[in-house]
Write an enzyme that holds these catalytic residues in place. Sequence first.
Site, mmCIF file in Angstrom:
data_model
loop_
_atom_site.group_PDB
_atom_site.id
_atom_site.type_symbol
_atom_site.label_atom_id
_atom_site.label_comp_id
_atom_site.label_asym_id
_atom_site.label_seq_id
_atom_site.Cartn_x
_atom_site.Cartn_y
_atom_site.Cartn_z
ATOM 1 N N HIS A 56 -29.373 -31.674 28.945
ATOM 2 C CA HIS A 56 -29.591 -31.657 30.394
ATOM 3 C C HIS A 56 -30.472 -32.844 30.762
ATOM 4 C CE1 HIS A 56 -33.032 -29.483 28.727
ATOM 5 N NE2 HIS A 56 -33.673 -29.558 29.871
ATOM 6 N N HIS A 58 -33.587 -33.362 31.939
ATOM 7 C CA HIS A 58 -35.044 -33.492 31.919
ATOM 8 C C HIS A 58 -35.494 -34.607 30.984
ATOM 9 C CE1 HIS A 58 -35.609 -29.142 33.548
ATOM 10 N NE2 HIS A 58 -35.447 -30.027 34.513
ATOM 11 N N ASP A 60 -37.891 -34.997 28.953
ATOM 12 C CA ASP A 60 -38.263 -34.722 27.555
ATOM 13 C C ASP A 60 -37.020 -34.590 26.665
ATOM 14 O OD1 ASP A 60 -38.010 -32.293 29.171
ATOM 15 O OD2 ASP A 60 -38.557 -31.169 27.383
ATOM 16 N N HIS A 61 -35.833 -34.719 27.268
ATOM 17 C CA HIS A 61 -34.588 -34.720 26.491
ATOM 18 C C HIS A 61 -33.851 -36.055 26.578
ATOM 19 C CE1 HIS A 61 -34.748 -30.306 25.808
ATOM 20 N NE2 HIS A 61 -35.593 -30.441 26.815
ATOM 21 N N HIS A 115 -31.245 -22.980 33.528
ATOM 22 C CA HIS A 115 -32.473 -23.789 33.386
ATOM 23 C C HIS A 115 -32.396 -24.985 34.327
ATOM 24 C CE1 HIS A 115 -35.827 -25.932 31.619
ATOM 25 N NE2 HIS A 115 -35.037 -26.941 31.314
ATOM 26 N N ASP A 135 -32.567 -26.122 26.538
ATOM 27 C CA ASP A 135 -33.617 -25.298 27.149
ATOM 28 C C ASP A 135 -33.032 -24.046 27.807
ATOM 29 O OD1 ASP A 135 -35.315 -27.277 26.330
ATOM 30 O OD2 ASP A 135 -35.966 -27.888 28.331
ATOM 31 N N HIS A 174 -36.789 -26.674 21.932
ATOM 32 C CA HIS A 174 -38.248 -26.623 21.726
ATOM 33 C C HIS A 174 -38.597 -25.488 20.777
ATOM 34 C CE1 HIS A 174 -39.262 -29.263 25.221
ATOM 35 N NE2 HIS A 174 -38.167 -28.716 25.739
HETATM 36 ZN ZN ZN Z 1 -37.258 -29.392 27.461
HETATM 37 ZN ZN ZN Z 2 -35.599 -28.776 30.429
#
Ligand code: ZN
Ligand code: ZN
Length: 262
Positions: A56, A58, A60-61, A115, A135, A174
Site C-alpha cells: 500500500h 504508506h 514506511d512501505h 487499512h 498492514d 510489522h
Molecule cells: Zn506500515
Molecule cells: Zn500502513
Amino acid sequence: MLIERIWPGNDYRNFHYLLACPETGEALAVDPLDWQRCLQVARSKGWTITQILNTHEHLDHTGGNSGLIEATRARLLAHAGAATRIGGVDRGLSKGDVIRVGRTVELECLDTPGHTLSHICLLSHTEQPALFSGDTLFNAGAGNCHSGKVELLYESFSAQLARLPDTTRLFPGHEYLTRNLEFTLDREPDNSAAQALLAEAKSRNGGEAPVTTLGQEKQVNTFFRLSSPMVIAQLRAAFPQIGEQPDARTVFLKLRELRNSW
Ligand SMILES: [Zn+2]
Ligand SMILES: [Zn+2]
C-alpha cells in the site's frame, strides 16, 4: 519459493521480504523500506531483485523504492488504485492478478481494503501457502483504519482472509506480536493459546519473532474470534448498547474501536 524475512530493526518495526525463485535466483522485494539492507541480503544469497511490490502507499512501505530501483532497475508493482499516490508504478495490480518471479514462483494478488482503500495482500501458490499481509493482518492483530475504512477491513477479514487454509503462514508488514497478544488477553484473559504464544513472543521478538499460521491466528487473534462468548461479554461491558447477541461485524468494529485507544 524461497522466503527471506528481513528485520531492519527500525522504530516502525517493519518486516521486509525477499521472495526468490530457487531455479533462477530472481527475487521480488516486498515493501523494502531499508533497501540497502534488502540489497545486501539479496547479494549475499546470489539473488537478483527484479521486482518490488508495495502492499500500500504508506511511506514506511514505499520509502525505499527509488533507492532500490536506482540500484537494481527493478520494476515497481502496486495496487492500481494507489499507483498515482505512490508514483513510478510500472504495473498496477487488481484482484486476482498473478505475479511471477523467475520460473517457479506464482503469487496471487488479493484486494484487501480497510487499512487503506487500496491494499494488496499476496498469497503464494505453494504447497504450504504463505500470505504477505502488509498492514491488513498482523500476527495476533489487525491494521488500523486511520486512512481507510473499518467496515472494509471487516469485509477483507471475513470474506477473504478467514477463508484461507489454516496451514497458511503469515508474513505481515510489522512486528507487533507482543502488544497484540496483550490486547487479546485483555479481551480474553483465559485464552491459553495466547498466553503460551505471549511467553514465546517475549523471549523471541523482532527478527526472531515466531511465524504464525492462520490456524493459530484463529486461536489467538481477537479479530478472528468474533463469536467467542468471552470476547462478546467483555465487549458488552464497554458497549452495553450492542446487546446480547451482536453480529460478527459489530463485534469486529467495536474491537477495532477499542484497540485504537488501548
Ligand atoms: Zn506500515
Ligand atoms: Zn500502513
